[in-house]
Design an enzyme around this catalytic site. Sequence first.
Site, PDB file in Angstrom:
ATOM      1  N   ASP A 283      69.556   0.895  82.863  1.00  0.00           N
ATOM      2  CA  ASP A 283      69.381   1.601  81.595  1.00  0.00           C
ATOM      3  C   ASP A 283      70.728   1.575  80.874  1.00  0.00           C
ATOM      4  OD1 ASP A 283      68.173   4.969  80.681  1.00  0.00           O
ATOM      5  OD2 ASP A 283      68.870   3.270  79.473  1.00  0.00           O
TER       6      ASP A 283
ATOM      7  N   TRP B 234      69.060  11.238  83.783  1.00  0.00           N
ATOM      8  CA  TRP B 234      68.540  11.727  82.509  1.00  0.00           C
ATOM      9  C   TRP B 234      67.196  12.385  82.755  1.00  0.00           C
ATOM     10  CZ3 TRP B 234      65.339   8.639  78.568  1.00  0.00           C
ATOM     11  CH2 TRP B 234      65.246   9.340  77.357  1.00  0.00           C
TER      12      TRP B 234
ATOM     13  N   LYS C 160      72.723   5.381  69.909  1.00  0.00           N
ATOM     14  CA  LYS C 160      74.077   5.929  69.848  1.00  0.00           C
ATOM     15  C   LYS C 160      75.100   4.940  69.348  1.00  0.00           C
ATOM     16  CE  LYS C 160      71.965   8.748  72.911  1.00  0.00           C
ATOM     17  NZ  LYS C 160      70.582   8.480  73.384  1.00  0.00           N
TER      18      LYS C 160
END
Lengths: 433, 416
Positions: A246, A165, A282
Amino acid sequence: MIMAQALKKLTAQALKNNYAEAVTTGIVSRASSTWWSNVPMGPPDVILGITEAFKRDTDPKKVNLGVGAYRDDQGKPFILPSVVKAEEIISKKGLNHEYAPIGGESAYTDAVAKLAFGEDSPILKSKSNCTVQTLSGTGALRLGLEFVSKHYAKNKEIWLSTPTWGNHPQICNTLNLPHKKYRYFDAKTNGFDLKGALEDISKIPEGSIILLHACAHNPTGVDPRPEEWKQLSEVIKQRKLLPFIDMAYQGFATGSVDNDAFAVRQFADDGHQFILAQSFAKNMGLYGERAGALTLLCGDAESAAKIMSQMKIMIRTMYSNPPLYGARLVTEILTNPQLKQQWLSDVKLMADRIITMRQRLRAGIEGAGNKLPWQHVTDQIGMFCFTGLKPDQVERLTKEFHIYLTKDGRISVAGISSNNVDYVAEAMHKVTS
Amino acid sequence: MGSRFQVVEQGPPIEVFQLNKLFTEDTFKNKVNLGVGAYRDENGKPWVLPIVRKMEKKMADDDTLLHEYLPVLGLENFSNSSVSMLLGEDNPVITEGRAFGVQTLSGTGSLRVGAELLNKHLKYTNFYYSSPTWENHHLVFVNSGFTQPRTYRYWDEKARAIDFDGLIEDLSKAPENSVVILHACAHNPTGIDPTQEQWQKIADVMEERKLFPFFDSAYQGFATGDLDRDAWAVRHFVKRGFELVCAQSYAKNFGLYNERVGNLTIVLSDKAHVAPLKSQLTWIVRGMYSNPPAHGARVVANVLGDEKLFDEWRGHIKLMSSRVIEMREALRAQLIKLGTPGNWDHIVKQIGLFSYTGLTPRQCEHLIQEHHIYLLRSGRINICGLNPGNVEYVARAINDAIVKFPAKDDDSRAKL
């Protein structure tokens, strides 16, 4: 130094310019030094820049496959039914807005830790975890890495997957934390480079930190299989590395929160004392409400308490205590059995839609007679797909077809719907033929 | 395997939260919490502002309201309203495009982002704060990279007033480009604000020494009950042509403590620098939390953006600040009635949530242990913790503490 010289120059300039104004307005602006002229324009953030460009585009066929926010089949933001219900319940409760504890409310931190580690996790029973509410996933990463910078006694160097990311290295740079890469994505297969990863990891200096994506790897969508996770776990243990996991998509990858937590739970079972970042942006659609958590596994309750005391000091100097609106919704959902069931099916619905779109996209490209392999589109998992498109092909997609995605060929499958999947498939076929 | 983090030492507890914990655990019926700085109504209860309740209900009933990400710098109309509220909507710097705001995580988040900006981009390393000041100022700046913390004299213990000569002397010696933290109004913890004349003199010395003003505005509206009056100091500095930043909090004046609603206002002398600054602020935020929480900012933006609702809110602040002023009067009256030794005028001269009572640490300890009245070792009390139901009890207890442990024999302040 440079600043003083710049200031001197600017002061002279300012005095020259302000003099006339000062005379006419009668206000003598004595403090006329410009402090900010040395500040350069920062580079635009790549991902956010795509959305800006998309918004400016007036073409009716435009498709945004940039930012990773879920969209329903109409291309609209989706408020989860479980969230709607939770909001009704919370609204009726008429809660006040008094300060939360620095680390967030314990009902929240208990619930999110259970979700990650499993209801019966021995870690939670022994209270050896330090879990705090954070500003979503980014907040957890920043707080965790800042904690490491300040308190970690071993090798302060972090190893990131290639690719990862975009904000991961940025956060490291902000903290002056050196970061390096280990092989991850295999461009030849559009799959996981297990051999490369194991090779690189086995050479990482002992005591370093290694960042792993729990599931639904961003940006590639490529996840290690369970047997592969076990191998990773072993080499990481051998090198005495500190894993920082993560987890931004629990539930979103396979549709099952337990499956998606496999790596987290495997690492816990294997005895790693790792750091975990969780996000509810999300999987609960709570993007803008910033609900997340950071956990440090500390080995025992006493260490956890000590670490918590330092963690609180760090939080206090960043924002004092966390925002509760989103966290209250998360707590309600996770602790109310009916709501939790509803949520589990909401998240499965989202994951299933993504999986369906992957299938249709692949079928569409292959159906057009495209010669390249497209199996990776359905092998990959989660919101993102690393298509394998080259930058020039990406540029064509955007310029000719008004389809927006990042230069690395990453698409957000959530941006694909029944209305545009055929168009996108056709376009992808055209630019790769 | 032992923990990797075994080397980590236990951190000191943060006094105000420690105090709160003790208060919560205390089972004494008449306990009083004069610690943490949150407003309480006349029954000692938290007060959700009616306008906030109304707005939240409206938002809850709005099916079209989403939870999408806010821009990195937050809700623009929220920031615009915040800047206008602080500087006055007709302020020329606004129309000239050289004042802007970014949404932040309440006051603390504002201070942190502002400090990061000043340290990382202007390379400032020195900062000054008042002696005393809010206990978190020091570490926020140190953790932002500032290496030279210094204090300027402020509270004169004997006179229970501002040590103004000391303040000016200290700032006169400050190196160029030192960042000076100034409380816009309702100084925390003393409750004593400079007069307008004193503010002008502070501006004089800061102009001369080329010091950078960093205002902390956590109580706009809460001090005098009037938003414009409470912003006088900030507006004066702006009028004088200073470039400055100001951290704004909506925790107290909107009662939105736990939604973390704040704004960082930046005033520049040249609007050409706005874009580069915003881009750098974007990076600072992106690396810290990506984008701010939506809920609280929406509530504030909706209220400030509607004239009628804004007025309704003005009524609430007036109500809260009036109750505080009332309790100041009441406490002093009770202390005088009891013949408590000492002069208690400072209680009513001070302004805002807090009062630096002048009680010694020993006296404070007595209040906590014997009377179950919780306050900071420094003698700071939150006036909001007082109400008609407990003010007499508190006055009696203060009286008792002073009589039992006279200040003259007390060297416990040296241990503070």
